[in-house]
Design an enzyme around this catalytic site. Structure first.
Site, PDB file in Angstrom:
ATOM      1  N   ASP A 336       0.808  -1.209   0.000  1.00  0.00           N
ATOM      2  CA  ASP A 336       0.000   0.000   0.000  1.00  0.00           C
ATOM      3  C   ASP A 336       0.839   1.254   0.000  1.00  0.00           C
ATOM      4  O   ASP A 336       1.931   1.313   0.535  1.00  0.00           O
ATOM      5  CB  ASP A 336      -1.026  -0.014   1.148  1.00  0.00           C
ATOM      6  CG  ASP A 336      -0.689   0.830   2.354  1.00  0.00           C
ATOM      7  OD1 ASP A 336      -0.888   2.048   2.259  1.00  0.00           O
ATOM      8  OD2 ASP A 336      -0.263   0.287   3.370  1.00  0.00           O
ATOM      9  N   TYR A 420      10.789   4.178  -6.935  1.00  0.00           N
ATOM     10  CA  TYR A 420       9.839   4.075  -8.042  1.00  0.00           C
ATOM     11  C   TYR A 420       8.832   5.218  -8.035  1.00  0.00           C
ATOM     12  O   TYR A 420       8.529   5.793  -6.989  1.00  0.00           O
ATOM     13  CB  TYR A 420       9.054   2.763  -7.953  1.00  0.00           C
ATOM     14  CG  TYR A 420       9.523   1.707  -8.941  1.00  0.00           C
ATOM     15  CD1 TYR A 420       9.263   1.834 -10.299  1.00  0.00           C
ATOM     16  CD2 TYR A 420      10.204   0.579  -8.514  1.00  0.00           C
ATOM     17  CE1 TYR A 420       9.681   0.863 -11.205  1.00  0.00           C
ATOM     18  CE2 TYR A 420      10.626  -0.399  -9.408  1.00  0.00           C
ATOM     19  CZ  TYR A 420      10.358  -0.250 -10.755  1.00  0.00           C
ATOM     20  OH  TYR A 420      10.769  -1.207 -11.650  1.00  0.00           O
TER      21      TYR A 420
END
Length: 694
Positions: A336, A420
């Site tokens: 998450d 990322y």
């Protein structure tokens, strides 16, 4: 929430705040306001006045759907609105210096505490400030400093710590931990804001106990293709070349032959945003868009031309399991966006808008560790974009061409999760289709590679540069889809498969094929199947298309991407409840919002998630929720280094029998005086007229 401890009813705040006065006038589906966030933290801190509360999240507890639906139905019909359900909030926090993870439920409307409890065995997510502190304390640790001295690093260099959530091992970890990886900036690059320190991974990691901020152990890194840790305890740092991506650091510079490309909207945008700051109208679409630090963008009460389609739609979860079996890399598996520190404050929510034309921004709200509301500016970007050919037909007898251009309304959120970037999009189009798109970019998570080692037979990753190994990994996402197909009274889930017909008297020439529909009767899970062109449909059994006679509905159009690859007994798989099937269908429940459960940091799995809920097998009674899993398997390659070209995935929610004809039939035709297209070489005679010459 049902297990919250009882609170003395006299423990109330009798002086109404501005937030208490305003709360009852808010829409039931409105996001938390700054005043409401303040009320939540104030109530919790007052009840726990003898301790210091360190807040991890303050979230809206959405009112029960059964209370909201009458409100939405009254809005649709123009009837008097019923009372707004009580506004409630959830606070997740620690007491300073203590290990227990705490949850409190607050009645925002009345300014009272409804309950508080310890969450045994659970661990709370991080935030940006905490992540920075973990890195600083790790770097200052004597045992980490000893490792750095052992390496004999180049003079004047900078060591960069990167904390990650501690991916659970097979053995439970009662304390809250963080794994810290280390990288190096050479002296001549360390002052540049975009220097690529990931090009220089160091050969050790450490584990930090977050409660005490102490390093509890050193984990040596593997440096060859073998399974065992191969770091020589006496090894020295081996310099390797820089691999930069910043334009001014590229040895050969950037391309010089790209000319400007401008998108113009001289009359402004075609969408409107209501005074509530959340209700958007565009091309027959109407919906509420909200921001939440747990889920990012949330769409609520999505309608087209006044007809409901979705009650709620949001990205429920993501996981990034790494396929490198070597310790400690085997722990890499982030869950998450909020677990990774993204979304709690502004630092990790970066717009980096890539659109051309006129844009609008939504700000988000988070919470600081001391409970103060934190504004997250430009959390969501909104813009329109040309989407090419909408529909076209040329009458071959008369030569007349009728053509429209498609247009899209884009909601974009870009989240930086350490190395990322994830660009997340909800995209509405003029043909009544809603798309969900994910683009992954940024820098791969890498480990050190001994230049003298042979990686030619290593199949779980790729050497992408001198001294740099990029393990293969997956990016798996899960959407929670709460349909309201042409009404709020519940929707049925089916799936359609296409099969060849048997050659018999019904198919005498052997060319027939037919669609077979299967109703999902019970909570269950299943997969897409390219061999039968399987699509999932959400339909309203009480409303029929007047031509086909079939229920009106929307279908999910998506390629059947690869699912989780970790062994069924592994923690990657046990924790990732949504990774085994493309589709889970469960019976609606107000408190079942996240695909792998509510609390994921070092989670052990099995405490609730769409896999567990689907296994209940209960009868579905027109109150189904669909959990859809999508994603990428990233087999790393040298072309993804030092920064990865954007990889993208798009799925669509398309009407099927919902309308009686093409819903984009009334889109204005494409005309040259509007489009203002130009020939690239105007001095040359065009061979044919442009298609938009009307």
């Amino acid at each position: 929430m049902s297990h919250l401890s009882s609170i003395n009813p006299s423990n109330t705040f009798t002086t109404p705040s501005r937030a208490t006065t305003k709360a009852s006038t808010l829409h039931p589906l409105a996001a938390l306001t700054p005043d409401e966030l303040t009320t939540i933290s104030r109530v919790v801190k007052s009840y726990n006045a003898s301790k210091t509360c360190l807040f991890r999240r303050c979230l809206l507890v959405e009112p029960p759907k059964a209370l909201v639906v009458p409100y939405l139905q009254a809005e649709l019909s123009g009837a008097p609105l019923p009372p707004v359900p009580t506004r409630r909030g959830q606070a997740l926090f620690y007491f300073e210096g203590e290990q227990d993870f705490m949850e409190a439920l607050v009645d925002i409307t009345r300014g009272t505490l409804l309950g508080q409890r310890i969450l045994p065995g659970e661990h709370g997510p991080g935030d940006d400030d905490e992540v920075l502190e973990i890195g600083a304390k790790a770097l200052a640790s004597p045992i980490v400093q000893a490792e750095l001295e052992r390496l004999q690093l180049p003079q004047g260099c900078e060591v960069i710590p990167e904390p990650w959530p501690y991916g659970s091992d097979d053995t439970p970890t009662p304390t809250r931990l963080s794994q810290v990886w280390f990288f190096l900036n050479y002296a001549e690059r360390k002052d540049h804001p975009s220097s690529n320190f990931y090009a220089h991974p160091l050969d050790f990691s450490c584990v930090v106990d977050i409660a005490t901020m102490e390093v509890v152990r050193i984990d040596r890194m593997p440096t060859d293709g073998g399974i065992e840790v191969s770091t020589d305890p006496n090894a020295r740092f081996r310099p390797n070349p820089d691999c930069e991506y910043a334009p001014e650091l590229l040895a050969e510079g950037v391309r010089k032959d790209l000319k400007p490309l401008h998108i113009s909207q001289p009359e402004g945008v075609s969408f409107t945003i209501a005074d509530d700051g959340e209700t958007v109208k565009w091309q027959k679409w109407e919906f509420r868009v909200c921001f939440d630090v747990r889920e990012g963008m949330i769409l609520r009460n999505v309608k087209y031309d006044g007809r409901p389609i979705f009650y709620r739609l949001a990205l429920s979860e993501m996981t990034v399991p790494y396929g490198d079996p070597r310790a400690p890399v085997h722990r890499k598996s982030a869950f998450d966006l909020g677990e990774c520190g993204a979304g709690q404050t502004a630092n990790n929510l970066q717009l980096g808008c890539d659109c051309l034309g006129v844009i609008h921004y939504f700000d988000g709200m988070g919470t600081s560790a001391d409970g103060r509301p934190v504004k997250i500016p430009h959390a969501i970007c909104i813009h329109e974009q040309d989407a090419g050919l909408g529909w076209k037909h040329t009458n071959i007898r008369t030569g007349r061409a009728d053509v429209t251009r498609a247009r899209e309304l884009v909601f974009q959120l870009i989240v930086t999760v350490g190395n990322y970037e994830y660009a997340l999009y909800f995209v509405f189009d003029t043909a009544a289709t809603l798309h969900y798109e994910i683009r992954a970019t940024g820098i791969m998570s890498v480990t050190p590679a001994d230049p003298s080692a042979d990686f030619s037979e290593t199949a779980f990753g790729t050497v992408v540069a001198d001294g740099v190994f990029a393990p293969h990994h997956q990016h798996l996402f899960n959407l929670r889809i709460d349909p309201a197909i042409d009404g709020y009274d519940g929707s049925v889930v089916t799936y359609d498969d296409v099969y060849p017909m048997k050659r018999d008297e019904r198919n005498p020439h052997g060319v027939g094929f037919e669609v077979k529909s299967t109703k999902v009767e019970n909570e269950s899970a299943f997969n897409l199947d390219w061999t039968t062109n399987r699509v999932v449909k959400m339909v309203n059994p009480n409303k029929r298309n007047k031509f086909s006679g079939k229920p009106v509905g929307f279908k999910i159009m998506a390629p059947p991407t690869q699912l989780g690859l970790a062994d069924p007994t592994s923690m990657h798989n046990i924790r990732g409840e949504f990774v085994n099937n493309h589709v889970h269908v469960t019976k609606y429940a107000d408190n079942e919002l996240w695909g792998s459960g509510e609390h994921l940091w070092q989670s052990r799995g099995g405490r609730g998630g769409c896999r567990t809920w689907a296994e209940r097998g209960r009868k579905l009674e027109n109150d189904s929720v669909v959990w859809f899993t999508l994603g990428f398997t990233h087999a790393t390659r040298s072309e993804d280094w030092p920064v990865m070209p954007s990889e993208h995935f798009r799925m669509s929610f398309k009407p099927v029998g919902f309308f009686e004809q093409n819903p984009a039939l009334d889109v204005p035709p494409s005309k040259q005086h509007v489009n203002q297209s130009r020939y690239a070489f105007p001095d040359q005679e065009a061979p044919i007229k442009p298609c938009c010459h009307l």
